[in-house]
Design a protein around this motif. Structure first.
Motif, PDB file in Angstrom:
ATOM      1  N   ALA A  82       1.034  -1.143   0.261  1.00 54.34           N
ATOM      2  CA  ALA A  82      -0.279   0.164   0.082  1.00 54.34           C
ATOM      3  C   ALA A  82       0.717   1.272   0.286  1.00 54.34           C
ATOM      4  O   ALA A  82       0.519   2.069  -0.889  1.00 54.34           O
ATOM      5  CB  ALA A  82      -1.166  -0.334   1.159  1.00 54.34           C
ATOM      6  N   ARG A  83       2.082   1.397   0.718  1.00 50.80           N
ATOM      7  CA  ARG A  83       2.652   2.490   0.909  1.00 50.80           C
ATOM      8  C   ARG A  83       3.465   2.165  -0.345  1.00 50.80           C
ATOM      9  O   ARG A  83       3.049   3.277  -1.102  1.00 50.80           O
ATOM     10  CB  ARG A  83       3.724   2.449   1.782  1.00 50.80           C
ATOM     11  N   ARG A  84       3.902   1.395  -0.983  1.00 53.14           N
ATOM     12  CA  ARG A  84       4.793   1.228  -2.852  1.00 53.14           C
ATOM     13  C   ARG A  84       3.733   1.854  -3.417  1.00 53.14           C
ATOM     14  O   ARG A  84       3.865   2.814  -4.805  1.00 53.14           O
ATOM     15  CB  ARG A  84       5.263   0.384  -3.035  1.00 53.14           C
ATOM     16  N   ARG A  85       2.557   1.533  -3.585  1.00 51.72           N
ATOM     17  CA  ARG A  85       1.555   2.551  -4.209  1.00 51.72           C
ATOM     18  C   ARG A  85       1.484   3.563  -4.496  1.00 51.72           C
ATOM     19  O   ARG A  85       0.629   4.895  -5.201  1.00 51.72           O
ATOM     20  CB  ARG A  85       0.204   1.290  -4.112  1.00 51.72           C
ATOM     21  N   PHE A  86       1.440   3.805  -2.441  1.00 55.06           N
ATOM     22  CA  PHE A  86       1.366   5.874  -2.443  1.00 55.06           C
ATOM     23  C   PHE A  86       1.763   6.602  -3.291  1.00 55.06           C
ATOM     24  O   PHE A  86       2.109   7.730  -3.562  1.00 55.06           O
ATOM     25  CB  PHE A  86       0.954   5.708  -1.111  1.00 55.06           C
ATOM     26  N   GLU A  87       2.977   6.009  -2.755  1.00 52.28           N
ATOM     27  CA  GLU A  87       4.819   6.459  -3.627  1.00 52.28           C
ATOM     28  C   GLU A  87       3.847   6.810  -4.599  1.00 52.28           C
ATOM     29  O   GLU A  87       4.621   7.801  -5.186  1.00 52.28           O
ATOM     30  CB  GLU A  87       5.802   6.017  -2.629  1.00 52.28           C
ATOM     31  N   ASP A  88       4.147   5.713  -5.497  1.00 53.29           N
ATOM     32  CA  ASP A  88       3.934   5.629  -6.751  1.00 53.29           C
ATOM     33  C   ASP A  88       3.273   6.875  -7.311  1.00 53.29           C
ATOM     34  O   ASP A  88       3.392   8.024  -7.891  1.00 53.29           O
ATOM     35  CB  ASP A  88       4.674   4.627  -7.430  1.00 53.29           C
ATOM     36  N   THR A  89       1.806   6.792  -7.033  1.00 52.50           N
ATOM     37  CA  THR A  89       1.248   7.573  -6.697  1.00 52.50           C
ATOM     38  C   THR A  89       1.343   9.094  -6.855  1.00 52.50           C
ATOM     39  O   THR A  89       1.284  10.444  -8.100  1.00 52.50           O
ATOM     40  CB  THR A  89      -0.519   7.628  -6.634  1.00 52.50           C
ATOM     41  N   ALA A  90       1.847   9.208  -5.618  1.00 53.14           N
ATOM     42  CA  ALA A  90       2.282  10.908  -5.264  1.00 53.14           C
ATOM     43  C   ALA A  90       3.653  11.595  -6.541  1.00 53.14           C
ATOM     44  O   ALA A  90       2.891  12.400  -6.756  1.00 53.14           O
ATOM     45  CB  ALA A  90       3.000  11.141  -3.800  1.00 53.14           C
ATOM     46  N   TYR A  91       4.594  10.496  -6.686  1.00 55.44           N
ATOM     47  CA  TYR A  91       5.147  11.089  -7.785  1.00 55.44           C
ATOM     48  C   TYR A  91       4.826  11.155  -9.244  1.00 55.44           C
ATOM     49  O   TYR A  91       5.276  12.255  -9.556  1.00 55.44           O
ATOM     50  CB  TYR A  91       6.145   9.370  -8.059  1.00 55.44           C
ATOM     51  N   THR A  92       3.676  10.256  -9.518  1.00 59.96           N
ATOM     52  CA  THR A  92       2.758  10.491 -11.019  1.00 59.96           C
ATOM     53  C   THR A  92       2.176  12.013 -10.250  1.00 59.96           C
ATOM     54  O   THR A  92       1.946  12.890 -11.145  1.00 59.96           O
ATOM     55  CB  THR A  92       1.904   9.975 -11.118  1.00 59.96           C
ATOM     56  N   LEU A  93       1.825  12.430  -9.810  1.00 63.99           N
ATOM     57  CA  LEU A  93       0.878  13.784  -9.615  1.00 63.99           C
ATOM     58  C   LEU A  93       2.137  14.514  -9.311  1.00 63.99           C
ATOM     59  O   LEU A  93       1.816  15.586  -9.954  1.00 63.99           O
ATOM     60  CB  LEU A  93      -0.047  13.617  -7.687  1.00 63.99           C
ATOM     61  N   CYS A  94       3.573  14.698  -8.826  1.00 64.22           N
ATOM     62  CA  CYS A  94       4.373  15.368  -8.452  1.00 64.22           C
ATOM     63  C   CYS A  94       4.854  15.671 -10.117  1.00 64.22           C
ATOM     64  O   CYS A  94       4.826  17.464 -10.691  1.00 64.22           O
ATOM     65  CB  CYS A  94       5.089  15.203  -7.994  1.00 64.22           C
ATOM     66  N   VAL A  95       4.806  15.101 -10.728  1.00 62.88           N
ATOM     67  CA  VAL A  95       5.631  15.030 -12.450  1.00 62.88           C
ATOM     68  C   VAL A  95       4.306  16.011 -13.081  1.00 62.88           C
ATOM     69  O   VAL A  95       4.625  16.493 -13.990  1.00 62.88           O
ATOM     70  CB  VAL A  95       5.620  13.347 -12.836  1.00 62.88           C
ATOM     71  N   LEU A  96       3.286  15.148 -12.589  1.00 59.18           N
ATOM     72  CA  LEU A  96       1.841  15.753 -13.750  1.00 59.18           C
ATOM     73  C   LEU A  96       1.637  17.690 -13.581  1.00 59.18           C
ATOM     74  O   LEU A  96       1.743  18.182 -14.632  1.00 59.18           O
ATOM     75  CB  LEU A  96       0.385  15.043 -13.826  1.00 59.18           C
ATOM     76  N   MET A  97       2.163  17.655 -12.360  1.00 57.18           N
ATOM     77  CA  MET A  97       2.195  18.697 -11.618  1.00 57.18           C
ATOM     78  C   MET A  97       3.281  19.656 -12.382  1.00 57.18           C
ATOM     79  O   MET A  97       2.663  21.232 -11.504  1.00 57.18           O
ATOM     80  CB  MET A  97       0.829  19.096 -10.079  1.00 57.18           C
ATOM     81  N   GLY A  98       4.344  19.302 -12.004  1.00 57.72           N
ATOM     82  CA  GLY A  98       5.758  20.189 -12.229  1.00 57.72           C
ATOM     83  C   GLY A  98       6.275  20.615 -10.792  1.00 57.72           C
ATOM     84  O   GLY A  98       6.547  21.618 -10.609  1.00 57.72           O
ATOM     85  N   GLU A  99       5.622  19.927  -9.316  1.00 57.89           N
ATOM     86  CA  GLU A  99       5.993  20.102  -8.562  1.00 57.89           C
ATOM     87  C   GLU A  99       6.875  19.130  -7.579  1.00 57.89           C
ATOM     88  O   GLU A  99       7.572  18.292  -8.057  1.00 57.89           O
ATOM     89  CB  GLU A  99       4.888  20.302  -7.389  1.00 57.89           C
ATOM     90  N   ARG A 100       7.844  19.442  -6.382  1.00 61.96           N
ATOM     91  CA  ARG A 100       8.531  18.596  -5.542  1.00 61.96           C
ATOM     92  C   ARG A 100       8.057  18.137  -4.842  1.00 61.96           C
ATOM     93  O   ARG A 100       8.273  16.377  -4.070  1.00 61.96           O
ATOM     94  CB  ARG A 100      10.219  19.706  -5.235  1.00 61.96           C
TER      95      ARG A 100
END
Length: 83
Positions: free
Chosen positions: A32-50
């Protein structure tokens, strides 16, 4: 900057929030943590945020700008009614 489709952002945000709840409910669940981190990373890339927090705030601001606002209902005479 080229921005992704609003529907894509909305889907990733919904997935992020759902996975955040799962991680909070079971903090030791590695999958669950890995999926959450992957989704967080995807959102960061999409929005151009750190950070995921910055990305969520940017996504909410972006969706607030691109979502159509409801128009006031028109009366039969053609004038708009305000509530």
């Amino acid at each position: 900057m080229l921005m992704p489709d609003a529907d894509v952002i909305a889907r990733v945000m919904a997935r992020y929030r759902a996975q955040e709840h799962l991680v909070l409910a079971a903090p030791h669940d590695r999958i669950a943590r890995r999926r959450f981190e992957d989704t967080a990373y995807t959102l960061c890339v999409l929005m151009g945020e750190r950070t995921a927090r910055e990305a969520m705030l940017a996504a909410e601001r972006y969706l607030g700008r691109v979502r159509p606002t409801p128009q006031p209902a028109k009366s039969p005479t053609g004038t708009s009614r305000r509530r």
